[in-house]
Write a protein that holds these residues in place. Structure first.
Motif, PDB file in Angstrom:
ATOM      1  N   MET A  47       7.853  16.861 -37.963  1.00 10.37           N
ATOM      2  CA  MET A  47       9.273  16.488 -38.332  1.00 10.37           C
ATOM      3  C   MET A  47       9.898  15.094 -37.865  1.00 10.37           C
ATOM      4  N   SER A  48       8.752  14.537 -36.971  1.00 10.19           N
ATOM      5  CA  SER A  48       9.270  13.142 -36.258  1.00 10.19           C
ATOM      6  C   SER A  48       8.376  12.233 -37.017  1.00 10.19           C
ATOM      7  N   ASP A  49       8.581  11.197 -37.192  1.00  6.51           N
ATOM      8  CA  ASP A  49       7.859   9.875 -37.822  1.00  6.51           C
ATOM      9  C   ASP A  49       7.186   9.239 -36.757  1.00  6.51           C
ATOM     10  N   SER A  50       7.373   9.543 -35.383  1.00  5.50           N
ATOM     11  CA  SER A  50       6.525   8.963 -34.137  1.00  5.50           C
ATOM     12  C   SER A  50       5.906  10.025 -33.567  1.00  5.50           C
ATOM     13  N   ALA A  51       6.150  11.328 -33.373  1.00  5.47           N
ATOM     14  CA  ALA A  51       5.434  12.137 -32.672  1.00  5.47           C
ATOM     15  C   ALA A  51       5.282  13.367 -33.542  1.00  5.47           C
ATOM     16  N   ASP A  52       4.204  14.033 -32.737  1.00  7.66           N
ATOM     17  CA  ASP A  52       3.892  15.356 -33.444  1.00  7.66           C
ATOM     18  C   ASP A  52       4.466  16.556 -33.132  1.00  7.66           C
ATOM     19  N   ASN A  53       5.585  16.802 -33.878  1.00  6.96           N
ATOM     20  CA  ASN A  53       6.452  17.886 -33.516  1.00  6.96           C
ATOM     21  C   ASN A  53       6.671  18.666 -34.813  1.00  6.96           C
ATOM     22  N   LYS A  55       1.541  11.534 -42.460  1.00  8.27           N
ATOM     23  CA  LYS A  55       1.287  10.366 -42.119  1.00  8.27           C
ATOM     24  C   LYS A  55      -0.204  10.110 -42.809  1.00  8.27           C
ATOM     25  N   PHE A  56      -0.319   8.751 -42.963  1.00  5.23           N
ATOM     26  CA  PHE A  56      -1.758   8.351 -43.590  1.00  5.23           C
ATOM     27  C   PHE A  56      -2.097   7.082 -43.049  1.00  5.23           C
ATOM     28  N   GLY A  57      -1.407   6.613 -42.074  1.00  7.39           N
ATOM     29  CA  GLY A  57      -1.969   5.283 -41.430  1.00  7.39           C
ATOM     30  C   GLY A  57      -1.908   4.119 -42.015  1.00  7.39           C
ATOM     31  N   ASP A  58      -2.833   3.292 -41.834  1.00 11.57           N
ATOM     32  CA  ASP A  58      -2.454   2.070 -42.553  1.00 11.57           C
ATOM     33  C   ASP A  58      -3.728   1.996 -43.700  1.00 11.57           C
ATOM     34  N   ILE A  59      -3.170   1.729 -44.851  1.00 15.07           N
ATOM     35  CA  ILE A  59      -4.099   2.080 -46.148  1.00 15.07           C
ATOM     36  C   ILE A  59      -4.481   0.419 -46.399  1.00 15.07           C
ATOM     37  N   THR A  60      -5.717   0.401 -46.952  1.00 13.53           N
ATOM     38  CA  THR A  60      -6.272  -0.853 -47.590  1.00 13.53           C
ATOM     39  C   THR A  60      -6.579  -0.458 -49.040  1.00 13.53           C
ATOM     40  N   ASN A  61      -6.024  -1.089 -49.986  1.00 15.35           N
ATOM     41  CA  ASN A  61      -6.130  -0.865 -51.375  1.00 15.35           C
ATOM     42  C   ASN A  61      -6.834  -2.062 -52.115  1.00 15.35           C
TER      43      ASN A  61
END
Length: 360
Positions: free
Chosen positions: A146-152, A164-170
């Motif tokens: 429910m948070s963009d910066s924590a695991d809640n 959340k998908f981390g940094d993507i390289t396409n």
């Protein structure tokens, strides 16, 4: 010969300028987010609305029904920093934790990678038809919050969800395309705001590097609910006056004027056991699927299954008057609906609304 002056061209004063600055912007394709509905748990409420491509973008739902949503967005080529998909869940719906599945898909050979190694198994190549792709990779708990910066994972009515998908390289430069696909479940809650005809619009944001870059189309569900009314008619000897031993005929009429079927309907007629001989009560008209019970002191009880939306059901029984009735006495019976629910059987969500005894 000696050179005594400095005739070097420096560009000063705007002349003799051999340098030139120019901007050539790189066009990065925009994402194309689409929100739709995969399915709902109750077939009886189905009233699908489709878009031009056959996706479900609207449907009717009952309290306690589970909706499976689908989120699809096209990925631009290049570096995509901190890709997060934020689902904007409206009040009245609650995310069911543990139901999210996702895929990072390519329509040709694989061009995708992510800095989150836990998502490597979510990557698929050569998916010719993204609309037909069903993700099977269960997103790890750390990637859903429910948070963009924590695991809640404290989800409640209307709590937004971040995927959340981390940094993507396409690295794609071919004719194919790359997408992220997410599916998850949400339940329709039994709360005051979820009245009949309430529309619950749901969409999602695409966030890159902590910045919203686009918002999807809406998928909208509408609350449907049963509405039961009961009326009663009593006659004795063709009228309303009788003596001890006379047979009273009582008819209960139940109408469902709502927008959905009513399930597990139960109704009762309360009678003075000192005046009415309930042991000799007899069922005369009984709708299919209902039972007649005269064994509870002071009550006639009907228990059954479904009263469909728009339907009217009639229940009739007779009961003799006892010798304890007095001349000129007025006898009263009271009919009431004591139970009716919005989901047939035991709901998989463990949520339903008893419309006869609502919790709200």
């Amino acid at each position: 010969a000696a050179i005594t002056g400095d005739d070097e061209r420096t560009g000063a004063g705007g002349i003799n300028d051999y340098t030139k600055k120019d901007g050539a912007p790189i066009q990065v394709e925009n994402v194309e987010p689409i929100k739709s509905i995969v399915s709902t748990s109750e077939t009886a409420t189905t009233n699908k609305v489709l878009d031009a491509n056959g996706r479900i973008i609207g449907d009717d739902v009952a309290i306690g029904e589970i909706i499976r949503y689908r989120l699809v967005t096209r990925l631009s080529e290049g570096q995509i920093s901190n890709l997060q998909i934020k689902d904007n869940l409206p009040a009245g719906l609650k995310f069911i934790d543990g139901t999210a599945k996702a895929g990072l898909i390519n329509t040709s050979t694989n061009n995708l990678s992510t800095t989150d190694s836990g998502l490597n198994s979510a990557i698929s190549a050569n998916i010719a038809n993204p609309d037909a792709f069903v993700p099977s990779f269960a997103l790890p708990d750390a990637n859903v919050s429910m948070s963009d910066s924590a695991d809640n994972d404290t989800y409640a009515s209307g709590t937004d969800i971040f995927f959340k998908f981390g940094d993507i390289t396409n690295t794609g430069t071919n004719s194919g395309s790359e997408y992220v696909v997410i599916e998850f479940d949400a339940v329709v809650l039994d709360e005051a705001g979820n009245a009949a005809a309430t529309a619950l619009a749901n969409n999602f944001d695409v966030n890159i590097g902590g910045v919203k870059v686009n918002t999807s189309s809406d998928a909208t569900t509408k609350i449907v609910a049963p509405q039961l009314t009961i009326t009663q008619a009593l006659t004795v000897n063709g009228g309303t006056a009788g003596d001890a031993g006379d047979l009273v005929s009582i008819t209960l009429t139940v109408k469902n004027t709502g927008t959905a079927d009513a399930y597990e309907v139960k109704l009762e007629d309360l009678l003075d056991a000192t005046k009415f001989d309930l042991t000799n009560a007899t069922s005369v008209a009984l709708p299919a699927g209902f039972s007649f019970d005269k064994n509870t002191p002071g009550k006639i009880i009907y228990s059954g299954e479904t009263i469909a939306k728009g339907a009217t059901e009639t229940f009739t029984f007779t009961v003799p008057l006892k010798t304890a009735v007095n001349s000129g006495e007025t006898l009263v019976s009271k009919a009431q609906i004591t139970e009716a629910t919005t989901i047939k059987g035991t709901p998989s969500s463990n949520i339903e609304r008893d419309i006869a005894n609502p919790d709200i």
